[in-house]
Design a protein around this motif. Structure first.
Motif, PDB file in Angstrom:
ATOM      1  N   UNK B 180       0.784  -1.289   0.023  1.00  0.00           N
ATOM      2  CA  UNK B 180      -0.047   0.029   0.053  1.00  0.00           C
ATOM      3  C   UNK B 180       0.783   1.273  -0.150  1.00  0.00           C
ATOM      4  N   UNK B 181       2.060   1.120   0.335  1.00  0.00           N
ATOM      5  CA  UNK B 181       2.856   2.374   0.460  1.00  0.00           C
ATOM      6  C   UNK B 181       4.147   2.359  -0.376  1.00  0.00           C
ATOM      7  N   UNK B 182       4.786   1.190  -0.277  1.00  0.00           N
ATOM      8  CA  UNK B 182       6.165   1.613  -0.536  1.00  0.00           C
ATOM      9  C   UNK B 182       6.511   1.984  -2.144  1.00  0.00           C
ATOM     10  N   UNK B 183       5.622   1.326  -3.220  1.00  0.00           N
ATOM     11  CA  UNK B 183       5.330   1.747  -4.630  1.00  0.00           C
ATOM     12  C   UNK B 183       5.484   3.178  -4.778  1.00  0.00           C
ATOM     13  N   UNK B 184       4.324   3.833  -3.737  1.00  0.00           N
ATOM     14  CA  UNK B 184       4.257   5.306  -3.577  1.00  0.00           C
ATOM     15  C   UNK B 184       5.220   5.959  -3.368  1.00  0.00           C
ATOM     16  N   UNK B 185       5.732   5.736  -2.165  1.00  0.00           N
ATOM     17  CA  UNK B 185       6.927   6.693  -1.644  1.00  0.00           C
ATOM     18  C   UNK B 185       8.432   6.480  -2.569  1.00  0.00           C
ATOM     19  N   UNK B 186       8.341   5.376  -3.450  1.00  0.00           N
ATOM     20  CA  UNK B 186       9.518   5.033  -4.088  1.00  0.00           C
ATOM     21  C   UNK B 186       9.812   5.968  -5.599  1.00  0.00           C
ATOM     22  N   UNK B 187       8.764   7.026  -5.598  1.00  0.00           N
ATOM     23  CA  UNK B 187       8.610   7.928  -6.725  1.00  0.00           C
ATOM     24  C   UNK B 187      10.047   8.711  -6.717  1.00  0.00           C
ATOM     25  N   UNK B 188      10.502   9.261  -7.651  1.00  0.00           N
ATOM     26  CA  UNK B 188      11.619  10.093  -7.791  1.00  0.00           C
ATOM     27  C   UNK B 188      11.457  11.440  -6.885  1.00  0.00           C
ATOM     28  N   UNK B 189      12.110  11.734  -6.148  1.00  0.00           N
ATOM     29  CA  UNK B 189      11.974  12.960  -5.363  1.00  0.00           C
ATOM     30  C   UNK B 189      11.805  14.260  -6.112  1.00  0.00           C
ATOM     31  N   UNK B 190      10.911  15.121  -5.926  1.00  0.00           N
ATOM     32  CA  UNK B 190      10.995  16.332  -6.306  1.00  0.00           C
ATOM     33  C   UNK B 190      11.903  17.188  -5.901  1.00  0.00           C
ATOM     34  N   UNK B 191      12.855  18.001  -6.456  1.00  0.00           N
ATOM     35  CA  UNK B 191      13.790  18.866  -6.187  1.00  0.00           C
ATOM     36  C   UNK B 191      13.477  20.284  -6.325  1.00  0.00           C
ATOM     37  N   UNK B 192      12.431  20.813  -7.068  1.00  0.00           N
ATOM     38  CA  UNK B 192      12.254  22.220  -7.435  1.00  0.00           C
ATOM     39  C   UNK B 192      10.772  22.584  -7.690  1.00  0.00           C
ATOM     40  N   UNK B 193      10.283  23.447  -7.323  1.00  0.00           N
ATOM     41  CA  UNK B 193       8.923  23.965  -7.698  1.00  0.00           C
ATOM     42  C   UNK B 193       8.136  22.588  -7.225  1.00  0.00           C
ATOM     43  N   UNK B 194       8.379  22.194  -6.058  1.00  0.00           N
ATOM     44  CA  UNK B 194       7.498  20.993  -5.660  1.00  0.00           C
ATOM     45  C   UNK B 194       6.103  21.465  -4.903  1.00  0.00           C
ATOM     46  N   UNK B 195       6.118  22.816  -4.574  1.00  0.00           N
ATOM     47  CA  UNK B 195       4.909  23.245  -4.151  1.00  0.00           C
ATOM     48  C   UNK B 195       4.629  24.769  -4.540  1.00  0.00           C
ATOM     49  N   UNK B 196       3.339  25.390  -4.792  1.00  0.00           N
ATOM     50  CA  UNK B 196       3.218  26.686  -4.776  1.00  0.00           C
ATOM     51  C   UNK B 196       3.308  27.454  -3.730  1.00  0.00           C
TER      52      UNK B 196
END
Lengths: 423, 331
Positions: B180-196
């Motif tokens: 339920x979690x690991x595949x979601x958390x394993x996405x490549x991490x965002x480095x810039x402009x991650x939130x407005x």
């Protein structure tokens, strides 16, 4: 000798006196208006004698470090004998936790058990049920490994939001030590195990009144579990299970049975109190996860943090913290100064070791502005530490254990730091 | 605690026997000695969900109520409702999907065996392994009754044990984080402009529940301070000072110079009530005698405490008690 220094360290004086002055420290090179008497005058310590050998046969930290100590949260539990305290991670550096300040968790107090009175029984589905003495254990080939031990409830008080104002309290149910011990597989082999081992378990318990029994799949027991009797080179401390504790690398601290007295090979889990009513994770729909043994990847910035405000004004600033994963090695840690909008890759002091703390640094410059500091750990399986909101989206808000969400510290222009939650 | 030569000799003998019996094969070291059946029986107490490990015996709700009132209620409350921060063991059914679920034996625990096993091995708190199997059956029956799982006529024994299904038996799933979690958390991490934008939604200082740092450097080692440190053992059961409440022992504010058995709302033992009836006053002499060996001084006292052998330690504890007594609260 010289007169006693006024009460406490400069940091504590700073906290007591308020922090308004810190922001006023000017940027740029420091300049002395008058000569520093600590340099121009001969100090007592440069003229007289210090203490001799044998003054302190076993040393404790110097008095000026008295604030680097374990602390508890009295309202959390009914009694200190069934309670937890917290490692002063905010004040430590490197990776090894000194035993004297490693967090304690007892269910019926830390018992005093002499090595000579120590017995370890291995029985159940074995060919030869055996009893070992402490001296027996020291005759098995032994190994040394560094592992973190994290309570499953570390950061548990933060599930519903920012509560406790200090890294010691939010993330201090962890320590990281070098253990000397015998692989559990050697003891099981001595007792004789054979046949289909794939569906077998062990049940382990301590000699204290709580016994704290837990069931562990035999596969894990045969993999990397240690029966340890030394930590950081010396005997375990009473509060950590003297003379012998179980070390279960990467898995929740409750399984690391202290005062280990019994190992039973079984064909099913016992479903003891510690693995049903506790150490299970209630989800939003009221069902609960059980057997959530692995501690997922996690990190926290230890300084600056609420107990470690910035006192030096603008300019060079070392941001540091620690990262760990029960899945294996830490491979990368990112740091954000703006609450997760942008991230920079931090410097790992050394390559991560499997299931051990990894120290990271971001050597940076503070412009005196507000910051929302976060850190994000990644491990060798590709696991990326999630945000607290990501965790809550899956699990709801009723869990206590296994909160490995990203922590946010707000740094004010004064240098003060506060535990906050952000969008 | 001292090592006796006999023990070492015995080990050598055992080792010899083990080796002679062929206990060590080629890939073992021949360390340890065979565990005797009596030894295994003494330590192998765990009870499984299918009843494996249960000793013979039985106990009914009414008997359990009496045992519970005497041995458990000081912390868990007369009806299992929990006193202060101590765990509640009854109630809470239907709350698991609420915010702040109430997890009790009735609402949460999946197996009756867990209750029996835990009470048998680890309770009462501070006096573990003192209940007989019959008492454990009785306490378990009473806790089931408190949770409306059985009626008041019920008697629990090794035979009807497995016939009881706990209300939340099906409430657990095996760790499914990997799915339920690991595949979601394993996405490549965002480095810039991650939130407005980022806003602060909660502040720890608004709650203000962090302990204040009260570390003092080099506290003076006086008698009261020493007594205060020693009193930490007493704190399992006794509170003292402003706002102190009764716990499994009576609150002790004002104890020195007070009549025995005089704290409102505390259920004293018969022995103590008798002594109080005889005019016992807790002056320093009486306290010193009582604290030397509580059970000898007051046979039948509920106080689960072996006593303080060192007279200097008793003096310090009494000095600390006195600091919270008649002449005013000095701490």
């Amino acid at each position: 000798m010289s007169e006693k220094r006024p009460n406490g360290t400069s940091r504590r004086a700073f906290l007591r006196g308020g922090v308004a002055a810190a922001g006023a420290v000017a940027a740029g090179p420091m300049r002395a208006e008058t000569p520093d008497p600590l340099i121009t005058e001969v100090q007592d310590w440069a003229s007289g004698l210090g203490v001799g050998v044998d003054e302190v046969p076993y040393g404790l930290p110097i008095e000026f470090e008295a604030d680097v100590r374990r602390r508890n949260v009295p309202w959390l539990t009914a009694d200190t004998k069934s309670s937890v305290n917290f490692t002063p991670i905010h004040a430590l550096d490197g990776t090894i936790t000194p035993q004297g300040c490693g967090f304690e968790r007892h269910h019926s107090g830390a018992i005093t058990l002499h090595k000579d009175d120590y017995r370890l029984m291995v029985h159940g589905l074995v060919e030869r049920p055996l009893v070992f003495t402490y001296a027996d254990l020291e005759r098995f080939p032994r190994e040394n490994h560094v592992y973190f031990c994290e309570c499953a409830a570390n950061s548990g008080m933060e599930w519903a939001g920012a509560q406790l104002n200090g890294a010691q309290y939010t993330h201090g149910m962890i320590h990281n030590m070098e253990y000397t011990g015998v692989p559990l597989r050697a003891l099981l082999n001595e007792a004789g195990i054979s046949g289909d081992l794939s569906d077998k378990w062990i049940y382990v318990e301590g000699a204290d009144a709580a016994s704290n029994g837990r069931s562990i799949p035999l596969a894990k027991a045969l993999d990397d579990v240690l029966v340890a009797f030394k930590a950081n080179g010396e005997a375990l401390r009473r509060e950590h299970g003297y003379p012998v504790r179980l070390v279960v690398p990467g898995w929740e601290g409750n399984l690391w049975i202290k005062w280990l007295r019994r190992i039973e090979v079984t064909n099913a889990p016992v479903e003891s109190r510690e693995e049903t009513s506790k150490y299970t994770d209630t989800l939003a729909d009221g069902t609960a996860r059980k057997w959530t043994w692995v501690m997922d990847a996690k990190s926290v910035i230890t300084a600056p943090s609420p107990q470690m405000p910035i006192q030096h004004g603008t300019g060079p600033l070392v941001i540091t913290g620690m990262a760990w994963s029960g899945h294996g090695r830490i491979t990368r840690v990112d740091v954000s100064k703006d609450g997760g909008k942008t991230w920079e890759i931090a410097r790992l002091d050394r390559a991560g070791e499997a299931k051990a703390l990894c120290r990271f640094y971001l050597d940076t410059t503070w412009d005196g502005g507000e910051m929302l500091l976060q850190s994000r750990a990644m491990d060798e399986t590709g696991y990326v530490q999630p945000t607290k909101n990501q965790l809550r989206a899956v699990r709801g808000e009723n869990s206590v254990y296994h909160n490995n969400g990203i922590q946010t510290w707000h740094v004010a222009t004064s240098g003060e730091v506060e535990n906050v939650e952000v969008t | 605690m001292s090592k006796s030569p006999e023990v070492g000799l015995l080990q050598v003998l055992w080792l010899g026997l083990a080796l002679a019996a062929g206990g060590a094969s080629a890939d073992t070291l021949g360390l340890g000695r065979p565990a005797l059946a009596e030894e295994i029986a003494a330590w192998d107490l765990d009870v499984r969900p299918d009843g494996t490990g249960l000793p013979p015996g039985s106990g009914d709700v009414l008997t359990g109520e009496g045992v519970f009132a005497e041995k458990c209620a000081a912390c868990h409350g007369d009806f299992g409702e929990g006193v202060g921060n101590w765990p509640e063991v009854a109630g809470g059914q239907g709350t698991l999907d609420n915010k702040d679920p109430v997890k009790t034996v009735g609402s949460y625990w999946p197996y009756l065996s867990t209750l029996w096993d835990y009470v048998h091995r680890s309770m009462p708190y501070g006096a573990a392994q003192t209940l007989s199997p019959d008492d454990v059956y009785a306490v378990a029956a009473y806790i089931l009754y408190s949770n409306d799982i059985v009626d008041e006529e019920f008697s629990l024994n090794a035979t009807n044990f497995t016939g009881i299904t706990m209300p939340n038996a099906d409430g657990f799933v095996v760790d499914d984080r990997a799915a339920r979690e690991y595949d979601v958390w394993r996405a490549a991490p965002c480095m810039a402009e991650c939130k407005d934008s980022v806003t602060i939604t909660m502040r720890a200082t608004a709650l203000d529940v962090t302990p204040r740092d009260d570390v003092a450097t080099a506290a003076p080692v006086d008698l009261i301070a020493k007594g205060q440190r020693l009193f930490s053992t007493c704190k399992s059961c006794h509170e003292i000072g402003e706002g102190a409440k009764n716990r499994s022992g009576p609150m002790l504010t004002g104890i020195v110079g007070r009549a025995a058995g005089a704290v409102d709302g505390f259920r004293y033992s018969k022995a103590l009530k008798t002594a109080a009836g005889g005019g016992l006053i807790w002056n320093e002499t009486a306290l010193d005698a009582f604290l030397t060996q509580p059970r000898d001084y007051l046979n039948g006292s509920k106080m689960v405490f072996a006593g303080i052998t060192n007279p200097e330690d008793r003096k310090a504890v009494i000095a600390y008690l006195k600091s919270h007594s008649a002449q005013g609260d000095t701490r």
